[in-house]
Design an enzyme around this catalytic site. Structure first.
Site, PDB file in Angstrom:
ATOM      1  N   SER A  39      17.582  -6.891 -35.168  1.00  0.00           N
ATOM      2  CA  SER A  39      18.964  -7.570 -35.484  1.00  0.00           C
ATOM      3  C   SER A  39      18.762  -8.591 -36.646  1.00  0.00           C
ATOM      4  O   SER A  39      17.729  -9.068 -36.740  1.00  0.00           O
ATOM      5  CB  SER A  39      19.539  -8.360 -34.019  1.00  0.00           C
ATOM      6  N   TYR A  60      17.789 -14.096 -27.701  1.00  0.00           N
ATOM      7  CA  TYR A  60      17.923 -12.808 -28.026  1.00  0.00           C
ATOM      8  C   TYR A  60      17.377 -12.923 -29.564  1.00  0.00           C
ATOM      9  O   TYR A  60      16.443 -11.838 -29.973  1.00  0.00           O
ATOM     10  CB  TYR A  60      19.466 -12.378 -28.138  1.00  0.00           C
ATOM     11  N   LYS A  79      14.345 -10.595 -31.228  1.00  0.00           N
ATOM     12  CA  LYS A  79      14.504  -9.635 -32.298  1.00  0.00           C
ATOM     13  C   LYS A  79      13.498 -10.106 -33.207  1.00  0.00           C
ATOM     14  O   LYS A  79      12.931  -9.037 -34.123  1.00  0.00           O
ATOM     15  CB  LYS A  79      15.748  -9.630 -32.769  1.00  0.00           C
TER      16      LYS A  79
END
Length: 272
Positions: free
Chosen positions: A163, A176, A180
């Site tokens: 991401s 998150y 990533k």
């Protein structure tokens, strides 16, 4: 979507009144795509099936997987339900792929989670561990299994869905973003260690219109898309096309790279 066989060819109805659509001849290649009952994973599986690959998809929801298999074509796709971080599930998915298709050329690590939204200073460490277990450790586990069972001897490619949150600060989704970033580094580590038989690359999408990312754009899509130079948010097919490229002969001299697929949003980080 309905499907039938006609004259030895798989014919798939697209469900929108435009009639049946013939799939191409089998490519002889096989892929395992995690977290693929919907969203980006489904978009990837759809792109690979469309070029003739056979595919095993995984996910937590058995019914959603069953529906995905029906849409994609049960003669070319199988599903193995389970939780991505479960090592037994990882092994079972690879074993099922080998049993059904006899090989596993490509692995696309798409399964992921983001159960928390808020400042990183208040992040529950148990939640952080869960995010890393699902987003990073599971990808490593799947990579280890496919490498040992098939790719070490026969070659292949791995694509990790990262991401843009892993490439810059990502306010309110810090766990998150950290996971990533770790996945991007995992890509580099695997590419170095698995060469020359296996190529390993990552894709870093911006916001893609999926249920997973709905909180970032739902009810305000025009506003969310406004900063993107290309004028829209991503679609699962955008990532599917990138994954198809990174598992194709056209990318045979590419490994250890992260392909940013972001509608140009990173262009806005410049000065002025």
């Amino acid at each position: 979507m309905s499907s039938e066989h006609k004259g030895g060819e798989h014919v798939s109805g697209d469900g929108d009144g435009r009639g049946p659509k013939e799939l191409p001849e089998l490519s002889g290649k096989v892929a395992l795509v995690t977290g693929a009952s919907r969203g980006i994973g489904y978009g990837v599986a759809e792109a690979l099936v469309a070029r003739g690959d056979r595919v095993c998809i995984t996910g937590r929801g058995e019914e959603a997987l069953k529906e995905a298999v029906e849409r994609l074509g049960a003669d070319r796709v199988i599903a193995v339900p389970g939780k991505a971080h479960d090592e037994a599930h990882q092994a079972a998915a690879v074993e099922a792929t080998m049993a059904a298709f006899g090989r596993v050329d490509f692995l696309v690590n798409n399964a992921g989670t983001n159960p928390v939204f808020g400042p990183i200073a208040e992040l529950d460490l148990g939640v952080a561990r869960k995010v890393f277990e699902t987003n990073v450790v599971s990808a490593l586990g799947f990579a280890q299994h496919t490498y040992r069972v098939w790719q070490k001897e026969h070659g292949g490619a791995i694509v990790n869905i990262a991401s843009i949150a892993g490439l810059s600060a990502s306010p309110f989704i810090g766990a998150y973003g950290m996971s990533k970033a770790a996945m991007i580094n995992l890509t580099i580590q695997l590419a170095h260690e698995f060469a020359p038989s296996v190529r390993v690359n990552a894709i870093a999408p911006a916001v893609v219109k999926t249920k997973f990312a709905a909180a970032l754009y739902e009810g305000r899509e025009a506003e969310a898309a406004a900063p993107y130079p290309l004028g829209r948010l991503g679609e699962p097919e955008d990532i599917g096309g990138a994954a198809a490229f990174l598992t194709s002969p056209q990318s045979d001299w590419i490994t250890g790279q992260t392909l940013v697929v972001d509608g140009g949003i990173f262009l806005n980080a410049g000065v002025g």
